[in-house]
Motif scaffolding. Structure first.
Motif: not given
Ligand SMILES: NC(=O)c1ccc[n+]([C@@H]2O[C@H](COP(=O)([O-])OP(=O)(O)OC[C@H]3O[C@@H](n4cnc5c(N)ncnc54)[C@H](O)[C@@H]3O)[C@@H](O)[C@H]2O)c1
Ligand SMILES: O=C(O)C[C@H](O)C(=O)O
Length: 358
Positions: A107-111
């Motif tokens: 979920q790093l990209a969405d963060a």
């Protein structure tokens, strides 16, 4: 950001901004996080901020402080553990920012996507007897991975790098961004604000002044002798005896160790760091807004010395650190201190560069 249209549209827009796992939990239930008939929040203009390491000692307090900042319209809290709990907690504060939580590498990209400012306190802290450089072997990889995410998902964001050893992690981040073709030296800012806070506090104690009325430039880097307070440039103009100069310089350089030893294995400065990081982040956001004369000390790409990075006062504007100020006049004690600072900094910076290039 304005939520417009009828309630269904507004709920759909809010859902689109919820972390996927929250939305997936609610899928088919036509509710948003368990609430029905949730009217669209009248989102107002503001900046989007992500904190990477938000569940940590610094991160939790920093999340609270950034949620209180009226310039923040969207706050993303990312960590590899405990992000949902911190998010749920902070999200109940009745202040303007919408808060979303993100957990783990998937979920790093969405963060990160869409962020204006990314604050990175992710990484392990010191224990007594350790130097900040002892953290390199663990934190270098963490900073590398997170900065690769920044380069991919929000290449134009300003980065506030807190993770130690700052004297090396800023160089790591710069190399990651150079490899990605996204490097903008004005937007990569090592956070040394806690050194300034300590300098103001300790100098105010000696002078018998209110620390809010004291301004001490602190230059160099963020470790031991690389931390160089310029006591000859203190505002209000003040003079110090040689023993006061020695005491203050040593105390400011060792402020971090003072806290590490006092915490006796429970970590390093978190509360004062969260305060300092929130103060620096607010300055970055006021710069982004176009405010004039926003000046803070920061460890940045610099031509002030022969080293590629150095902390001095910088003017923050719409494109980041738009002006890097020179050192100004130094006294003999400070000139000697500057040479010691540069000698240690050169090795720390190169260690960060080599970690990516080799
Ligand atoms: N620049 C400064 O002035 C300054 C001041 C104080 C502390 N620090 C540094 O800040 C860092 C954090 O200190 P702390 O006391 O908050 O430590 P902490 O251990 O309490 O918190 C660190 C957080 O980072 C998270 N984390 C670890 N790996 C991660 C990853 N790959 N992605 C995202 N998050 C990850 C952890 O889960 C944890 O929540 C340390 O390196 C410390 O030395 C710098
Ligand atoms: O001293 C530490 O390890 C944490 C931080 O760099 C500080 O100055 O408090």
């Amino acid at each position: 950001m304005e939520f417009r249209g009828d309630a269904t549209q507004r709920i759909a827009m809010i859902s689109a901004h919820l972390q996927p796992s929250f939305t997936s939990q609610m899928e088919g239930k036509n509710t948003v996080m368990g609430r029905e008939n949730c009217r669209g929040k009248g989102g107002k203009a503001g900046f989007k901020v992500a904190i990477l390491g938000a569940a940590g000692g610094i991160g939790q307090s920093l999340s609270l402080l950034m949620k209180m900042n009226p310039l923040v319209s969207l706050l993303h809290l990312y960590d590899v553990v405990n992000a949902p709990g911190v998010t749920a907690d902070v999200s109940h504060m009745d202040t303007g920012a919408v808060v979303r939580g993100f957990l783990g590498a998937k979920q790093l990209a969405d963060a990160l996507t869409g962020m204006d400012l990314v604050i990175i306190p992710a990484g392990v802290p010191r224990k007594p007897g350790m130097t900040r450089d002892d953290l390199f072997k663990i934190n270098a990889g963490i900073v590398k991975t997170l900065c690769e995410g920044v380069a991919k998902c929000c290449p134009n964001a300003i980065v506030n790098l807190i993770s130690n050893p700052v004297n090396s992690t800023v160089a790591i981040a710069a190399e990651v961004f150079k490899k990605a073709g996204t490097y903008d030296p004005k937007k990569l800012l090592g956070v040394t604000t806690l050194d300034v806070a300590r300098a103001n506090t300790f100098v105010a104690e000696v002078l018998g002044l209110d620390p809010r009325e004291v301004d001490v430039p602190v230059v160099g880097g963020h470790a031991g002798v690389t931390i160089l307070p310029l006591l000859s440039q203190v505002k209000p103009p003040s003079s110090f005896t040689p023993s006061e100069t020695e005491y203050l310089t040593n105390r400011i350089q060792n402020g971090g160790t003072e806290v590490v030893e006092a915490k006796a294995g429970a970590g390093s400065a978190t509360l004062s760091m969260a305060y300092a990081a929130a103060k620096f982040a607010d300055a970055c956001l006021r710069g982004l807004r176009g405010d004039a004369n926003v000046v803070e000390c920061s460890f940045v790409a610099s031509q002030v010395t022969e080293l590629p990075f150095f902390a001095t006062k910088v003017r923050l504007g719409r494109t980041g650190a738009e002006e890097v100020y020179q050192l100004g006049p130094l006294n003999e004690y400070e000139r000697v201190g500057l040479e010691k600072a540069k000698e240690e900094l050169a090795g720390s910076i190169q260690k960060g560069v080599d970690f990516i290039r080799k």
